[in-house]
Design an enzyme around this catalytic site. Structure first.
Site, short mmCIF file in Angstrom:
data_model
loop_
_atom_site.label_atom_id
_atom_site.label_comp_id
_atom_site.label_asym_id
_atom_site.label_seq_id
_atom_site.Cartn_x
_atom_site.Cartn_y
_atom_site.Cartn_z
N CYS A 117 -3.43 5.19 0.81
CA CYS A 117 -2.08 5.48 -0.65
C CYS A 117 -2.35 4.19 -1.30
CB CYS A 117 -0.46 4.79 0.14
SG CYS A 117 0.77 4.53 -0.84
N CYS A 161 0.98 2.16 -2.20
CA CYS A 161 1.21 0.86 -0.92
C CYS A 161 0.04 -0.41 -1.16
CB CYS A 161 0.55 1.97 -0.25
SG CYS A 161 1.78 2.89 1.03
#
Length: 141
Positions: free
Chosen positions: A64, A67
């Site tokens: 991600c 993230c």
């Protein structure tokens, strides 16, 4: 509870009452709460239920992009608020049962817990000011 040192990865048995006293790692002698704790399924329940401190959890995954970009912000907040809040990271790819248990539908998702109960949740990579506001609400609670 057993906390894995975020610096050297050694497991440390810490009684709940010692969490407020700045616990250090028995192996590397660094502060156990100065960086986010990478929790697995077994540790997670202990961490969120056996402490009187608020716990902020970053549900994330290594693939991600948001993230990854949020990780330094989360870590800086952990350093700033060490001993006030416990910061935990849960890799939802490695721990899919936790992601499912807490109904994580998007990542990154931050969830705040106290005494095992979820207090608040917010999704998305927060800018530092918004994360600071989220953390200050938890400290005040």
């Amino acid at each position: 509870m057993i906390i894995q040192c975020p610096h050297c990865a050694k497991g440390n048995r810490i009684p709940n009452e010692k969490l407020l006293q700045g616990p250090i790692c028995g192996a590397c002698k660094q502060d156990l709460l100065s960086l986010p704790i990478n929790a697995n399924t077994g540790q997670f329940t202990d961490i969120i239920t056996q402490t009187s401190l608020a716990v902020i959890v970053d549900f994330w995954a290594p693939w991600c992009g948001p993230c990854k970009s949020f990780a330094p912000t989360f870590q800086a907040s952990a350093i700033k608020h060490a001993q006030k809040i416990i910061y935990v990271k849960v890799n939802t790819e490695a721990e899919p049962a936790l992601g499912s248990q807490f109904n994580i539908r998007s990542i990154p998702t931050l969830a705040a817990f106290k005494y095992g109960k979820e207090l608040q949740r917010i999704s998305g990579a927060l800018p530092p000011a918004q994360l600071e506001q989220f953390v200050n609400q938890l400290i005040a609670a």
